[in-house]
Motif scaffolding. Structure first.
Motif, short mmCIF file in Angstrom:
data_model
loop_
_atom_site.label_atom_id
_atom_site.label_comp_id
_atom_site.label_asym_id
_atom_site.label_seq_id
_atom_site.Cartn_x
_atom_site.Cartn_y
_atom_site.Cartn_z
N MET A 160 -51.60 -9.99 -13.52
CA MET A 160 -51.90 -10.33 -12.14
C MET A 160 -52.60 -11.68 -12.07
O MET A 160 -52.42 -12.44 -11.12
CB MET A 160 -52.78 -9.26 -11.49
CG MET A 160 -53.11 -9.55 -10.04
SD MET A 160 -53.95 -8.19 -9.24
CE MET A 160 -54.05 -8.81 -7.55
N TRP A 161 -53.40 -11.99 -13.08
CA TRP A 161 -54.18 -13.21 -13.07
C TRP A 161 -53.48 -14.35 -13.81
O TRP A 161 -53.77 -15.51 -13.57
CB TRP A 161 -55.54 -12.93 -13.71
CG TRP A 161 -56.17 -11.72 -13.11
CD1 TRP A 161 -56.31 -10.49 -13.67
CD2 TRP A 161 -56.69 -11.59 -11.78
NE1 TRP A 161 -56.90 -9.61 -12.80
CE2 TRP A 161 -57.15 -10.26 -11.63
CE3 TRP A 161 -56.82 -12.48 -10.70
CZ2 TRP A 161 -57.73 -9.80 -10.45
CZ3 TRP A 161 -57.40 -12.01 -9.53
CH2 TRP A 161 -57.84 -10.69 -9.41
N ASP A 162 -52.58 -14.00 -14.71
CA ASP A 162 -51.79 -15.00 -15.42
C ASP A 162 -50.38 -14.45 -15.57
O ASP A 162 -50.12 -13.62 -16.44
CB ASP A 162 -52.41 -15.28 -16.80
CG ASP A 162 -51.68 -16.40 -17.54
OD1 ASP A 162 -50.64 -16.87 -17.03
OD2 ASP A 162 -52.13 -16.77 -18.64
N THR A 163 -49.48 -14.90 -14.71
CA THR A 163 -48.14 -14.30 -14.67
C THR A 163 -47.33 -14.54 -15.94
O THR A 163 -46.31 -13.90 -16.14
CB THR A 163 -47.35 -14.85 -13.46
OG1 THR A 163 -47.38 -16.28 -13.47
CG2 THR A 163 -47.94 -14.34 -12.16
N ARG A 164 -47.80 -15.43 -16.81
CA ARG A 164 -47.09 -15.62 -18.06
C ARG A 164 -47.12 -14.37 -18.93
O ARG A 164 -46.25 -14.16 -19.78
CB ARG A 164 -47.68 -16.82 -18.82
CG ARG A 164 -47.39 -18.17 -18.17
CD ARG A 164 -48.08 -19.29 -18.89
NE ARG A 164 -49.54 -19.15 -18.80
CZ ARG A 164 -50.40 -20.01 -19.33
NH1 ARG A 164 -49.95 -21.06 -20.00
NH2 ARG A 164 -51.71 -19.82 -19.20
N HIS A 165 -48.11 -13.49 -18.69
CA HIS A 165 -48.19 -12.24 -19.44
C HIS A 165 -47.03 -11.30 -19.09
O HIS A 165 -46.81 -10.32 -19.81
CB HIS A 165 -49.53 -11.54 -19.16
CG HIS A 165 -50.67 -12.12 -19.93
ND1 HIS A 165 -50.97 -11.76 -21.22
CD2 HIS A 165 -51.58 -13.06 -19.58
CE1 HIS A 165 -52.02 -12.44 -21.64
NE2 HIS A 165 -52.42 -13.24 -20.67
N CYS A 166 -46.32 -11.57 -18.00
CA CYS A 166 -45.13 -10.77 -17.69
C CYS A 166 -44.06 -10.95 -18.75
O CYS A 166 -43.18 -10.09 -18.91
CB CYS A 166 -44.56 -11.16 -16.32
SG CYS A 166 -45.61 -10.73 -14.91
N TRP A 167 -44.11 -12.06 -19.46
CA TRP A 167 -43.02 -12.41 -20.37
C TRP A 167 -43.43 -12.44 -21.83
O TRP A 167 -42.57 -12.47 -22.70
CB TRP A 167 -42.45 -13.78 -19.96
CG TRP A 167 -42.21 -13.83 -18.49
CD1 TRP A 167 -42.92 -14.51 -17.54
CD2 TRP A 167 -41.22 -13.08 -17.77
NE1 TRP A 167 -42.44 -14.25 -16.29
CE2 TRP A 167 -41.39 -13.38 -16.39
CE3 TRP A 167 -40.21 -12.20 -18.14
CZ2 TRP A 167 -40.59 -12.83 -15.41
CZ3 TRP A 167 -39.42 -11.64 -17.16
CH2 TRP A 167 -39.60 -11.96 -15.82
N GLU A 260 -41.53 -19.70 -15.67
CA GLU A 260 -42.29 -19.19 -16.80
C GLU A 260 -41.42 -18.33 -17.72
O GLU A 260 -41.52 -18.43 -18.94
CB GLU A 260 -43.50 -18.40 -16.32
CG GLU A 260 -44.54 -19.27 -15.61
CD GLU A 260 -45.71 -18.48 -15.07
OE1 GLU A 260 -46.74 -19.10 -14.73
OE2 GLU A 260 -45.61 -17.24 -14.98
N SER A 261 -40.57 -17.48 -17.12
CA SER A 261 -39.70 -16.65 -17.96
C SER A 261 -38.69 -17.51 -18.73
O SER A 261 -38.33 -17.20 -19.86
CB SER A 261 -38.96 -15.63 -17.10
OG SER A 261 -38.06 -16.27 -16.20
N TRP A 262 -38.25 -18.60 -18.12
CA TRP A 262 -37.30 -19.50 -18.79
C TRP A 262 -37.93 -20.10 -20.05
O TRP A 262 -37.32 -20.15 -21.11
CB TRP A 262 -36.89 -20.61 -17.83
CG TRP A 262 -35.90 -21.61 -18.38
CD1 TRP A 262 -36.11 -22.50 -19.38
CD2 TRP A 262 -34.54 -21.79 -17.96
NE1 TRP A 262 -34.98 -23.25 -19.62
CE2 TRP A 262 -34.00 -22.83 -18.75
CE3 TRP A 262 -33.75 -21.20 -17.00
CZ2 TRP A 262 -32.69 -23.28 -18.60
CZ3 TRP A 262 -32.45 -21.65 -16.84
CH2 TRP A 262 -31.93 -22.67 -17.63
N SER A 263 -39.19 -20.52 -19.93
CA SER A 263 -39.82 -21.18 -21.07
C SER A 263 -40.28 -20.19 -22.14
O SER A 263 -40.34 -20.54 -23.32
CB SER A 263 -41.01 -22.00 -20.59
OG SER A 263 -41.99 -21.17 -19.99
N ILE A 264 -40.60 -18.93 -21.74
CA ILE A 264 -41.13 -17.97 -22.71
C ILE A 264 -40.04 -17.09 -23.31
O ILE A 264 -39.99 -16.88 -24.52
CB ILE A 264 -42.22 -17.10 -22.05
CG1 ILE A 264 -43.41 -17.96 -21.62
CG2 ILE A 264 -42.69 -15.99 -23.00
CD1 ILE A 264 -44.46 -17.23 -20.82
#
Length: 358
Positions: A160-167, A260-264
């Motif tokens: 929730m605080w850092d959406t990069r954790h979704c990926w 973000e999902s593209w890069s991760i």
């Protein structure tokens, strides 16, 4: 069927590179991943929620409606007439002038009397204010509870605080806490569930749930004839809708799913599908907000909220005028209760209920 199933669930379409369904089917001890078969649990869950709704409307919403002097009542019914009933059932529910003239001559009635019969007959099929109040109170309670639950869970989640954790680590992400939350929705979210996009899915659902209960609260105020409260809540709903759907959703969620999902994780075939659906949803947000804004502006100019022009299923159960009023606007000074002045704060969930899936 096996060949069709294998073609449809092609892992090269649904999953990132170097990931297979077998990897998700055989997780490490103590770890559980989503499986397509879990979606069948949505069927008994839906029946259970439906049973809860029936009990809620009967034992909670109905007494609340009566305490606000909203009684079931029986509206004026059209007098039995076999000829008109046949026309109503098989030809048209809203006859034009040609049909009205013909029926007037056939029955030896005045045209206005025929119009009135069709108006009363149409109103028989419309839900009463009492029924709509019960439905809105259920939706208000459900949306508020599901939003509160989702927000409470997400508050403790790093994504929730850092959406990069979704990926990070996708798709090898434990999903057990999210299992019940995702079973609350069906439709497009089923595919995102199967390929384990649960983290970003919770963000999408939370953003959409944030304004729904406000709309239902406005409708409750409208049915109870608290017009000022209805107008205020509708304005608040409009602002919340704008912030969540036109600001937070594209800047926070779409930015994560597209960039973000593209890069991760990197793009893969179903990645394009899901992002396309999210972009379609964003286009709908813009259209809906345009319609909502029109109502909000009219509410501020006239001092009351008019019909939600997005809705084609919520309609007034009150009397229509005896004469055609196409193109006419209700007077802002007319007393409460007259047709057109008691405005609907209604929405179509169909839910475009639309907006709980992605």
């Amino acid at each position: 069927m096996a060949a069709l199933s294998a073609w449809f669930w092609n892992e090269r379409f649904w999953l990132p590179h170097n990931v297979t369904w077998a990897d998700l089917a055989d997780p490490a001890p103590g770890v559980e991943y989503p499986k397509a078969g879990h979606l069948f649990a949505a069927l008994p869950l839906a029946l259970g929620i439906f049973a809860v709704r029936i009990l809620f409307e009967r034992f909670i919403a109905s007494p609340c409606a009566r305490s606000l002097h909203i009684h079931p009542g029986v509206g004026r019914r059209a007098q039995p007439n076999a000829v008109l009933e046949k026309v109503f059932s098989s030809i048209t529910k809203n006859p034009d002038s040609r049909h009205l003239d013909g029926l007037s001559k056939q029955l030896d009635w005045e045209v206005r009397k025929v119009q009135r019969w069709f108006r009363h007959r149409r109103n028989q099929d419309k839900p009463s204010t009492h029924t709509k109040f019960r439905e809105s109170m259920w939706r208000f309670t459900f949306y508020l509870c599901i939003f509160t639950y989702g927000f409470r869970f997400l508050w403790q989640s790093p994504w929730m605080w850092d959406t990069r954790h979704c990926w990070y680590g996708y798709p090898y992400q434990d999903f057990l806490i999210m299992f019940i939350h995702h079973l609350a929705t069906v439709g497009l979210i089923s595919f995102s569930y199967v390929n384990n996009m649960t983290r970003v899915g919770t963000l999408v659902m939370c953003v959409h749930d944030a304004s729904d209960f406000l709309l239902e609260a406005a409708k409750l105020a409208n049915y109870a004839k608290y017009q000022r409260l209805c107008d205020f809540l509708f304005i608040v709903f409009s602002v919340a809708f704008f912030i969540t759907r036109l600001v937070i959703f594209p800047i926070w969620v779409l930015n994560s799913t597209m960039f973000e999902s593209w890069s991760i994780v990197g793009p893969y075939p179903s990645w394009w599908l899901f992002n396309f659906l999210l972009l379609v949803l964003q286009v709908l947000h813009i259209i809906w907000f345009y319609l909502i804004a029109r109502i909000a502006v009219k509410a501020m100019l006239r001092g009351k909220v008019c019909n939600d022009v997005r809705s084609d299923i919520e309609s007034s159960s009150e009397e229509e005028p005896d004469t055609p009023t196409d193109g006419l606007k209700a007077s802002p000074h007319a007393p409460k209760g007259e047709n057109g002045t008691n405005g609907h704060c209604a929405a179509a969930k169909a839910r475009v209920q639309n907006h709980s899936s992605w």
